[in-house]
Write an enzyme that holds these catalytic residues in place. Structure first.
Site, PDB file in Angstrom:
ATOM      1  CD  GLU A   1      -2.414  -1.240   2.850  1.00  0.00           C
ATOM      2  OE1 GLU A   1      -2.312  -0.133   3.609  1.00  0.00           O
ATOM      3  OE2 GLU A   1      -3.021  -2.300   3.182  1.00  0.00           O
TER       4      GLU A   1
ATOM      5  CE  LYS B   1       4.686   5.146   7.277  1.00  0.00           C
ATOM      6  NZ  LYS B   1       4.530   6.125   7.815  1.00  0.00           N
TER       7      LYS B   1
ATOM      8  CG  ASP C   1       4.001  12.628   4.794  1.00  0.00           C
ATOM      9  OD1 ASP C   1       3.777  12.407   6.160  1.00  0.00           O
ATOM     10  OD2 ASP C   1       4.811  13.215   4.486  1.00  0.00           O
TER      11      ASP C   1
ATOM     12  CE1 TYR D   1      -3.800   3.158   8.088  1.00  0.00           C
ATOM     13  CE2 TYR D   1      -3.591   4.800   6.249  1.00  0.00           C
ATOM     14  CZ  TYR D   1      -3.175   4.305   8.000  1.00  0.00           C
ATOM     15  OH  TYR D   1      -2.964   5.283   8.612  1.00  0.00           O
TER      16      TYR D   1
ATOM     17  CB  CYS E   1      18.492  43.537 -18.095  1.00  0.00           C
ATOM     18  SG  CYS E   1      19.265  41.699 -18.698  1.00  0.00           S
TER      19      CYS E   1
ATOM     20  CB  CYS F   1      21.856  43.539 -21.801  1.00  0.00           C
ATOM     21  SG  CYS F   1      19.876  43.874 -21.782  1.00  0.00           S
TER      22      CYS F   1
ATOM     23  CB  CYS G   1      15.611  41.878 -20.049  1.00  0.00           C
ATOM     24  SG  CYS G   1      16.766  42.592 -21.455  1.00  0.00           S
TER      25      CYS G   1
ATOM     26  CB  CYS H   1      19.070  40.751 -23.667  1.00  0.00           C
ATOM     27  SG  CYS H   1      19.787  40.224 -21.865  1.00  0.00           S
TER      28      CYS H   1
HETATM   29  S1  IVH Z   1      -0.990   0.471   8.972  1.00  0.00           S
HETATM   30  C1  IVH Z   1       0.296  -1.217  12.816  1.00  0.00           C
HETATM   31  N1  IVH Z   1      -1.224   1.438   6.414  1.00  0.00           N
HETATM   32  O1  IVH Z   1       2.066   5.307   8.925  1.00  0.00           O
HETATM   33  C2  IVH Z   1       0.109  -0.614  11.444  1.00  0.00           C
HETATM   34  N2  IVH Z   1      -0.258   3.016   8.058  1.00  0.00           N
HETATM   35  O2  IVH Z   1       4.184   4.417  10.843  1.00  0.00           O
HETATM   36  C3  IVH Z   1      -0.824   0.351  11.385  1.00  0.00           C
HETATM   37  N3  IVH Z   1       0.367   5.120   7.335  1.00  0.00           N
HETATM   38  O3  IVH Z   1       0.249   5.718  12.250  1.00  0.00           O
HETATM   39  C4  IVH Z   1      -0.592   1.210  10.305  1.00  0.00           C
HETATM   40  N4  IVH Z   1      -0.357   4.836   5.294  1.00  0.00           N
HETATM   41  O4  IVH Z   1      -0.312   7.086  10.278  1.00  0.00           O
HETATM   42  C5  IVH Z   1      -0.663   1.825   7.639  1.00  0.00           C
HETATM   43  N5  IVH Z   1      -1.471   2.005   4.291  1.00  0.00           N
HETATM   44  C6  IVH Z   1      -0.988   2.374   5.692  1.00  0.00           C
HETATM   45  C7  IVH Z   1      -0.461   3.735   5.982  1.00  0.00           C
HETATM   46  C8  IVH Z   1      -0.093   3.831   7.156  1.00  0.00           C
HETATM   47  C9  IVH Z   1       0.159   5.714   6.184  1.00  0.00           C
HETATM   48  C10 IVH Z   1       0.952   6.023   8.557  1.00  0.00           C
HETATM   49  C11 IVH Z   1      -0.132   5.722   9.781  1.00  0.00           C
HETATM   50  C12 IVH Z   1       0.658   4.997  11.000  1.00  0.00           C
HETATM   51  C13 IVH Z   1       1.970   5.433  10.565  1.00  0.00           C
HETATM   52  C14 IVH Z   1       3.095   4.275  10.883  1.00  0.00           C
END
Ligand code: IVH
Length: 678
Positions: free
Chosen positions: A117, A119, A121, A228, A411, A414, A429, A434
């Site tokens: 998946e 991750k 942010d 997720y 400029c 030039c 400019c 130039c």
């Molecule tokens: S699973 C114990 N899946 O990453 C596992 N976390 O470093 C629970 N996060 O606190 C998390 N995308 O905020 C999981 N696809 C994803 C995620 C994800 C982002 C974040 C989440 C978690 C942190 C863990």
């Protein structure tokens, strides 16, 4: 009010809520609306009218309540029934393999299927549903106790208030709240305009929005969520594998990331992390890696935890795309069209795998809005091929020694007084002679998408320019080996290679020459459209404004710019040199846009396709008479959508109700029109 009227109103309100919830789901979760915005608005308006007339009919889960409730004095603490844990990190292929091997050996298995998946942010949240309804949502907090942010979560339209289908009696679902990149940029622009401090990144902006005590403020912020992970569950059961759980979430109406993938082996998971890495920069949200989880949930119990990290999942991290460093001073560069671009000279810093010592500041207004000063600590961002830029200053680290920046009034190359037209952000400019502009025009002419003389890079172009040998693109064809060797002290071999590239460039098709001339507003697509429509440079040069505007995708501003270009004596002299050098200034009218089975149609291609490269599809479409455009407009007939398409293009296509197809759909579309497929 009669009882009958009231009963009717109540029935209609219930009906409207369920219709609106369905369309919310189509629009916000599936990204695939079935009705127009106007129709949706009419339904909402009808419901609102009923609720105003009969306030006793307002329910907390009514879609009208998503605008945000009254402000709170503070957030209530929420004790998580299951702690919200963090993930261990791995930073390389070897480390991911080591994590996997350890899991397999603890399980006593040779292999274990995984789920990959992105991750996200953002901020982790845990939502509780009872009898198919949203009852509470909390932030992660310290993992054991979080904050009750239910009122704010309700304002996120993609979060279901009422679930679809048969849900368990009660359960907790976990996901990530985030802000889109486009929403973040817009928010920061608004803040800058109001003189408010900027958010460093979408994550901080999302945190600020989610932890607003006034839900009405939250409601105006562009938040969204991906789900997720299953927390606890009572009065029902969940599937045995994680990938099935994700599918089940989607069935319940949750937004589940389409990039999630089941990976049968560790090799697949490694490929997955690479694939996602490739599309990372095209996503409208930030990800900082991938999460890899063991698919079988009964194995999670067997694997257990080390400290606060599960052994059944890990985070594969990508290099960060932001860094903080000192801005030493602000300099100004002059571009090919004379535009003055201020840029930051930085204390070198590593970002996303490269050392950066300069970052663009775009223009004067941007510096003012963000209040960037010389000597500031600044946040730098570098994503993919995009040039690094200054996101925001770190105002808290100021000493008082920082200097404000003034745009020069002449400029820097030039000395001509610069101009800034009212209402425009760019300072430029106005001197077409130039040296900075002239030398950059040569560089542009030699660039890959133009005449592709790659050995003619910045240093060499500047040296030849200063020596007076190459002042414009036409001069490129006049340099000799002796001159090259003397000026740049090139070896004989290198000089010969360069001359070889220059010779080869004479065979480049007309569209490359048109692009290489550096006509303002003429990018690759427009150059191609011109070459197709007129088939010779002379005909483009002779074209009237209305001839030019008749070309698909060319509007009045672009037409004017082309028209003026060919009425400038210096430009005509350059063209003359190119003609004498023997460049290809005409082409056969291979496939004018008015011929072929696709004549009269306009298509846009976005995202990565599997069967063809993007260029391949574009050529295929063009070769049969279609016009291929870069942006979706009312004139567009078809949008071909691959993996990780451009968000704005999709949105625009949706708004305008333009047909969107995947690869199979494209094949069908071509066949319907009697066009060749391969
Ligand atoms: S699973 C114990 N899946 O990453 C596992 N976390 O470093 C629970 N996060 O606190 C998390 N995308 O905020 C999981 N696809 C994803 C995620 C994800 C982002 C974040 C989440 C978690 C942190 C863990």
């Amino acid at each position: 009010m009669t009882d009958v009227e009231f009963q009717n109103a109540r029935q209609r309100a219930e009906e409207l809520r369920s219709i609106i919830n369905y369309h919310n789901y189509r629009y916000y979760v599936l990204d695939s609306p079935e009705i127009s915005d106007a129709e949706y608005d009419a339904l909402m308006e009808e419901l609102r009218t009923i609720e105003v007339e009969y306030p006793q009919l307002v329910t907390p889960d009514s879609p009208t309540q998503r605008v945000g409730a009254e402000p709170l004095p503070s957030f209530e603490p929420v004790q998580h029934r299951l702690p919200m844990l963090s993930l261990g990190n791995v930073f390389s292929e070897q480390e991911l393999r080591a994590w996997y091997q350890r899991a397999c050996s603890l399980l006593g298995e040779d292999e274990a299927a995984l789920v990959g998946e992105p991750k996200i942010d953002g901020l982790a949240v845990a939502l509780v549903y009872e009898n198919g309804r949203f009852v509470q949502g909390a932030t992660r907090g310290n993992g054991l106790v979080g904050e009750n942010v239910s009122a704010n979560l309700r304002t996120i339209k993609s979060i279901p208030i009422v679930l679809r289908g048969q849900a368990p009696e009660s359960f907790e679902i976990r996901g990530e709240v985030y802000m889109t990149r486009s929403g973040f940029e817009q928010l920061n622009n608004e803040r800058a305009a109001q003189g408010q401090p900027l958010f460093a990144n979408p994550r901080n902006a999302a945190a600020g929005a989610l932890r607003q005590l006034d839900p009405r403020v939250s409601a105006t912020r562009p938040l969204n969520a991906w789900f997720y992970q299953l927390g606890w569950l009572e009065g029902g059961s969940a599937p045995d594998t994680h990938h099935e759980v994700l599918r089940w979430f989607a069935e319940l109406g949750f937004r589940v990331n389409p990039l999630n993938r089941r990976c049968a082996t560790i090799v697949d998971a490694l490929r997955y992390t690479h694939d996602v890495g490739h599309v990372r920069d095209t996503l409208d949200y930030d990800i900082d890696g991938c999460v890899v989880k063991v698919d079988r949930r009964d194995w999670w119990d067997e694997l257990g935890y080390v400290g606060r990290e599960p052994r059944w999942a890990t985070a594969y991290k990508y290099p960060p795309q932001q860094a903080t460093t000192r801005l030493l001073q602000i300099d100004v560069s002059v571009g090919r069209t004379g535009v003055l671009t201020p840029y930051a000279v930085l204390e070198p810093v590593r970002v996303a795998g490269a050392t950066i010592s300069q970052a663009t500041l775009f223009n004067e207004d941007n510096i003012r809005r963000k209040d960037v000063r010389q000597g500031d600590w600044v946040i730098i961002e570098r994503r993919g091929e995009v040039i690094p830029y200054v996101v925001a200053p770190v105002a808290s680290r100021r000493t008082g020694e920082e200097q404000l920046f003034e745009m020069p009034d002449r400029c820097p190359v030039c000395g001509t007084p610069v101009q800034r037209r009212p209402g425009e952000a760019m300072t430029f400019c106005p001197n077409p002679r130039c040296p900075a502009q002239a030398y950059r025009r040569v560089l542009h002419f030699a660039s890959r998408a133009a005449l592709d003389i790659q050995r003619l890079g910045e240093k060499l172009a500047l040296a030849l320019f200063t020596a007076g040998l190459v002042q414009d693109p036409g001069d490129v064809y006049l340099v000799t080996k002796d001159q090259l060797v003397q000026v740049e002290r090139l070896g004989e071999k290198s000089a010969e290679n360069l001359l070889g590239q220059i010779e080869a460039s004479k065979q480049k098709p007309l569209r490359n020459v048109l692009y290489g001339l550096g006509i303002r507003h003429v990018g690759e697509q427009t150059a191609d459209a011109l070459a197709r429509a007129f088939a010779s440079l002379d005909r483009v040069a002779e074209a009237s404004l209305s001839d030019l505007e008749a070309v698909p995708d060319i509007g009045p501003i672009v037409a004017q710019s082309i028209f003026e270009f060919f009425r400038d004596a210096d430009n005509l002299r350059v063209i003359d040199k190119l003609r004498r050098a023997g460049l290809c200034l005409a082409q056969e009218r291979v496939t004018p846009a008015t011929e072929g089975p696709l004549a009269g149609t306009t298509a846009v291609v976005t995202g990565t396709l599997g069967r063809w490269t993007r260029e391949g599809v574009q050529d295929l479409l063009r070769s049969q008479g279609a016009t291929v455009s870069d942006s979706v407009s009312r004139k567009t007939d078809l949008v071909v959508v691959g993996a990780s398409p451009g968000g704005t293009k999709l949105k625009r296509a949706q708004e305008l109700g333009i047909q969107m197809v995947d690869e199979d759909g494209l094949v069908a579309w071509l066949r319907e029109r009697g066009a060749a497929v391969e």
